[in-house]
Design a protein around this motif. Sequence first.
Motif, PDB file in Angstrom:
ATOM      1  N   LEU A 140      31.839  49.913  44.838  1.00 56.68           N
ATOM      2  CA  LEU A 140      31.900  49.459  46.226  1.00 56.68           C
ATOM      3  C   LEU A 140      32.415  48.027  46.388  1.00 56.68           C
ATOM      4  CD1 LEU A 140      28.562  51.005  47.495  1.00 56.68           C
ATOM      5  CD2 LEU A 140      30.891  51.740  48.066  1.00 56.68           C
ATOM      6  N   ALA A 141      32.995  47.484  45.326  1.00 53.48           N
ATOM      7  CA  ALA A 141      33.509  46.105  45.430  1.00 53.48           C
ATOM      8  C   ALA A 141      34.852  46.125  46.158  1.00 53.48           C
ATOM      9  CB  ALA A 141      33.677  45.548  44.027  1.00 53.48           C
ATOM     10  N   THR A 142      35.450  44.945  46.333  1.00 51.06           N
ATOM     11  CA  THR A 142      36.764  44.899  46.952  1.00 51.06           C
ATOM     12  C   THR A 142      37.663  43.962  46.146  1.00 51.06           C
ATOM     13  OG1 THR A 142      37.920  44.669  49.066  1.00 51.06           O
ATOM     14  CG2 THR A 142      36.238  43.014  48.584  1.00 51.06           C
ATOM     15  N   SER A 143      38.887  43.765  46.641  1.00 50.11           N
ATOM     16  CA  SER A 143      39.783  42.837  45.949  1.00 50.11           C
ATOM     17  C   SER A 143      40.279  41.795  46.944  1.00 50.11           C
ATOM     18  CB  SER A 143      40.975  43.585  45.355  1.00 50.11           C
ATOM     19  OG  SER A 143      41.879  43.944  46.377  1.00 50.11           O
ATOM     20  N   LEU A 144      40.672  40.655  46.422  1.00 45.49           N
ATOM     21  CA  LEU A 144      41.182  39.586  47.292  1.00 45.49           C
ATOM     22  C   LEU A 144      42.467  40.038  47.977  1.00 45.49           C
ATOM     23  CD1 LEU A 144      40.082  36.910  44.838  1.00 45.49           C
ATOM     24  CD2 LEU A 144      39.704  36.625  47.278  1.00 45.49           C
ATOM     25  N   MET A 145      43.270  40.848  47.276  1.00 45.46           N
ATOM     26  CA  MET A 145      44.513  41.332  47.870  1.00 45.46           C
ATOM     27  C   MET A 145      44.215  42.263  49.055  1.00 45.46           C
ATOM     28  SD  MET A 145      47.545  43.177  45.848  1.00 45.46           S
ATOM     29  CE  MET A 145      48.758  44.157  46.680  1.00 45.46           C
ATOM     30  N   SER A 146      43.237  43.149  48.903  1.00 39.48           N
ATOM     31  CA  SER A 146      42.898  44.050  50.009  1.00 39.48           C
ATOM     32  C   SER A 146      42.343  43.278  51.199  1.00 39.48           C
ATOM     33  CB  SER A 146      41.853  45.080  49.572  1.00 39.48           C
ATOM     34  OG  SER A 146      42.459  46.074  48.800  1.00 39.48           O
ATOM     35  N   GLU A 147      41.568  42.233  50.929  1.00 36.30           N
ATOM     36  CA  GLU A 147      40.921  41.508  52.035  1.00 36.30           C
ATOM     37  C   GLU A 147      41.841  40.488  52.695  1.00 36.30           C
ATOM     38  OE1 GLU A 147      37.608  42.297  53.031  1.00 36.30           O
ATOM     39  OE2 GLU A 147      37.885  43.878  51.539  1.00 36.30           O
ATOM     40  N   THR A 148      42.754  39.885  51.899  1.00 39.04           N
ATOM     41  CA  THR A 148      43.541  38.773  52.465  1.00 39.04           C
ATOM     42  C   THR A 148      45.041  39.085  52.545  1.00 39.04           C
ATOM     43  OG1 THR A 148      44.035  37.739  50.340  1.00 39.04           O
ATOM     44  CG2 THR A 148      41.948  37.116  51.358  1.00 39.04           C
ATOM     45  N   GLY A 149      45.494  40.109  51.825  1.00 38.20           N
ATOM     46  CA  GLY A 149      46.924  40.446  51.804  1.00 38.20           C
ATOM     47  C   GLY A 149      47.740  39.497  50.936  1.00 38.20           C
ATOM     48  N   LYS A 150      47.053  38.588  50.239  1.00 36.64           N
ATOM     49  CA  LYS A 150      47.773  37.559  49.488  1.00 36.64           C
ATOM     50  C   LYS A 150      47.852  37.881  47.988  1.00 36.64           C
ATOM     51  CE  LYS A 150      47.707  32.583  49.308  1.00 36.64           C
ATOM     52  NZ  LYS A 150      47.057  31.346  49.663  1.00 36.64           N
ATOM     53  N   ILE A 151      48.995  37.496  47.379  1.00 32.14           N
ATOM     54  CA  ILE A 151      49.138  37.628  45.918  1.00 32.14           C
ATOM     55  C   ILE A 151      49.211  36.213  45.349  1.00 32.14           C
ATOM     56  CG2 ILE A 151      50.732  38.361  44.087  1.00 32.14           C
ATOM     57  CD1 ILE A 151      51.272  40.833  45.630  1.00 32.14           C
ATOM     58  N   ILE A 152      48.493  35.959  44.284  1.00 27.47           N
ATOM     59  CA  ILE A 152      48.480  34.600  43.738  1.00 27.47           C
ATOM     60  C   ILE A 152      48.863  34.612  42.257  1.00 27.47           C
ATOM     61  CG2 ILE A 152      46.786  33.648  45.354  1.00 27.47           C
ATOM     62  CD1 ILE A 152      45.289  34.112  42.216  1.00 27.47           C
ATOM     63  N   ASP A 153      49.043  33.424  41.705  1.00 28.55           N
ATOM     64  CA  ASP A 153      49.376  33.269  40.289  1.00 28.55           C
ATOM     65  C   ASP A 153      48.066  33.209  39.498  1.00 28.55           C
ATOM     66  OD1 ASP A 153      49.934  32.194  37.762  1.00 28.55           O
ATOM     67  OD2 ASP A 153      51.748  31.220  38.520  1.00 28.55           O
ATOM     68  N   ASN A 154      47.781  34.284  38.751  1.00 26.86           N
ATOM     69  CA  ASN A 154      46.508  34.351  38.025  1.00 26.86           C
ATOM     70  C   ASN A 154      46.317  33.205  37.031  1.00 26.86           C
ATOM     71  OD1 ASN A 154      45.233  36.604  39.129  1.00 26.86           O
ATOM     72  ND2 ASN A 154      46.374  38.027  37.839  1.00 26.86           N
ATOM     73  N   ARG A 155      47.402  32.792  36.388  1.00 26.02           N
ATOM     74  CA  ARG A 155      47.243  31.721  35.384  1.00 26.02           C
ATOM     75  C   ARG A 155      46.829  30.409  36.032  1.00 26.02           C
ATOM     76  NH1 ARG A 155      51.103  32.352  30.180  1.00 26.02           N
ATOM     77  NH2 ARG A 155      51.213  34.597  30.283  1.00 26.02           N
ATOM     78  N   LEU A 156      47.413  30.128  37.208  1.00 26.63           N
ATOM     79  CA  LEU A 156      47.052  28.881  37.886  1.00 26.63           C
ATOM     80  C   LEU A 156      45.598  28.924  38.351  1.00 26.63           C
ATOM     81  CD1 LEU A 156      50.250  28.037  39.992  1.00 26.63           C
ATOM     82  CD2 LEU A 156      49.505  27.069  37.808  1.00 26.63           C
ATOM     83  N   LEU A 157      45.190  30.082  38.863  1.00 30.69           N
ATOM     84  CA  LEU A 157      43.790  30.196  39.299  1.00 30.69           C
ATOM     85  C   LEU A 157      42.853  30.033  38.098  1.00 30.69           C
ATOM     86  CD1 LEU A 157      41.547  30.732  41.346  1.00 30.69           C
ATOM     87  CD2 LEU A 157      41.942  33.175  41.068  1.00 30.69           C
ATOM     88  N   MET A 158      43.227  30.625  36.973  1.00 35.37           N
ATOM     89  CA  MET A 158      42.402  30.512  35.772  1.00 35.37           C
ATOM     90  C   MET A 158      42.247  29.036  35.367  1.00 35.37           C
ATOM     91  SD  MET A 158      42.790  30.127  32.268  1.00 35.37           S
ATOM     92  CE  MET A 158      44.437  30.572  31.870  1.00 35.37           C
ATOM     93  N   GLN A 159      43.365  28.293  35.392  1.00 35.71           N
ATOM     94  CA  GLN A 159      43.297  26.867  35.025  1.00 35.71           C
ATOM     95  C   GLN A 159      42.386  26.095  35.970  1.00 35.71           C
ATOM     96  OE1 GLN A 159      47.366  25.559  35.027  1.00 35.71           O
ATOM     97  NE2 GLN A 159      47.787  26.608  33.115  1.00 35.71           N
ATOM     98  N   GLU A 160      42.501  26.407  37.251  1.00 37.32           N
ATOM     99  CA  GLU A 160      41.678  25.727  38.264  1.00 37.32           C
ATOM    100  C   GLU A 160      40.189  26.019  38.025  1.00 37.32           C
ATOM    101  OE1 GLU A 160      43.003  23.812  40.687  1.00 37.32           O
ATOM    102  OE2 GLU A 160      41.087  23.417  41.697  1.00 37.32           O
ATOM    103  N   ILE A 161      39.879  27.278  37.691  1.00 37.18           N
ATOM    104  CA  ILE A 161      38.473  27.638  37.437  1.00 37.18           C
ATOM    105  C   ILE A 161      37.942  26.865  36.223  1.00 37.18           C
ATOM    106  CG2 ILE A 161      36.891  29.508  36.745  1.00 37.18           C
ATOM    107  CD1 ILE A 161      38.664  31.457  38.368  1.00 37.18           C
ATOM    108  N   VAL A 162      38.750  26.791  35.157  1.00 40.96           N
ATOM    109  CA  VAL A 162      38.284  26.100  33.948  1.00 40.96           C
ATOM    110  C   VAL A 162      38.075  24.602  34.245  1.00 40.96           C
ATOM    111  CG1 VAL A 162      38.873  25.484  31.557  1.00 40.96           C
ATOM    112  CG2 VAL A 162      39.315  27.790  32.382  1.00 40.96           C
ATOM    113  N   GLU A 163      39.002  24.019  35.028  1.00 37.61           N
ATOM    114  CA  GLU A 163      38.849  22.591  35.370  1.00 37.61           C
ATOM    115  C   GLU A 163      37.603  22.355  36.208  1.00 37.61           C
ATOM    116  OE1 GLU A 163      42.551  21.083  37.074  1.00 37.61           O
ATOM    117  OE2 GLU A 163      43.522  21.722  35.208  1.00 37.61           O
ATOM    118  N   GLU A 164      37.413  23.172  37.251  1.00 38.61           N
ATOM    119  CA  GLU A 164      36.213  23.036  38.106  1.00 38.61           C
ATOM    120  C   GLU A 164      34.960  23.223  37.257  1.00 38.61           C
ATOM    121  OE1 GLU A 164      35.245  22.353  41.163  1.00 38.61           O
ATOM    122  OE2 GLU A 164      37.053  22.456  42.395  1.00 38.61           O
TER     123      GLU A 164
END
Length: 228
Positions: A140-164
Motif C-alpha cells: 500500500l505504499a506509493t512513489s514520489l513519481m506517482s505523487e508528484t509527477g517528478k523524475i529526479i537524479d537518484n545519485r544526487l539525492l543519494m549524495q544529499e542524504i549522505v551529507e545531511e
Amino acid sequence: MKLIYKEELESTQRYSKELLKNGERNFVVMAERQSFGNGRRGRKWISPNGGLWFSFICEKSEQLPDELVYFSTLAIGVATKKAIESYYNCELKIKWPNDILLNNKKICGIICEKVEDYLVFGIGVNTNFLKAELEKYSILATSLMSETGKIIDNRLLMQEIVEEANQLLKMPKGDIVSELNRYLAYKGENHYITYLNGMAEIIEVDENGNLIVFDSGERKRILAGEII
Ligand code: BTN
C-alpha cells in the motif's frame, strides 16, 4: 566516500556487510534494482528499476552503545526526509521511528544494523517508478513519481542524504528529538500500535526517542514496534 554502483544486487545491505567483513571502509553501495531487498523485521523490500536503493556505513566510534544505534536510526530518518524535500516541492512526515510518508503513504524505508563497531544504514526511496509496481505485490505504499509527477537524479539525492546524515549524526540527542517531533506523523490520531496490540493516540517522541501514546487515558512509552 567511494561509490560502488551495480546494475543488480540481491541487496545493497547484504553486499555492504560482506564488504565490511572483507575490510572495506568508507563506501556507499547503490544498485539500480534489488532482487531481494531487505526490509525491517525480515520483510522483503520491493526494489524495481527507477528507485533509489543504497547502503553506507557510518564512521567507527570507539564504543557503540545500543542507545547510540537507536538515535542514529532516528537521525537518519530526519536527514533523509530533509534531503528528499529539497528535491521535491512537498512536505513529508516521519512515522515513528523512521518511515517517511507523503500524503500519509510510505515513500521511503530505512534499516540500521550494527556490525561490530560499525553501523550499516540501508535506505530505500521510491523515486522514479509508478506505484503500480508496488500494487502488484499488494503493497500500500506509493512513489514520489506517482505523487508528484517528478523524475529526479537518484545519485544526487543519494549524495544529499549522505551529507545531511553526516550532519544530523553529529547533532545532540535533544535536537534530533525536537526535529522528529516537528515532523511526526499522526499526532493526535488513534492508530494500532503493535507493542500494545491495540489502538492508542499518538502524542510525541520523548527525550530517549521512545514514542509516547495515550492508551485508555494513561500515558505510555513505546520502546519498540510499529504504528500501523
Ligand atoms: C523498511 O522495512 O522499511 C526498511 C527498508 C529498507 C530498504 C533498503 S533499500 C536499500 C537497502 N538494501 C536493502 O536490502 N534494504 C535497504
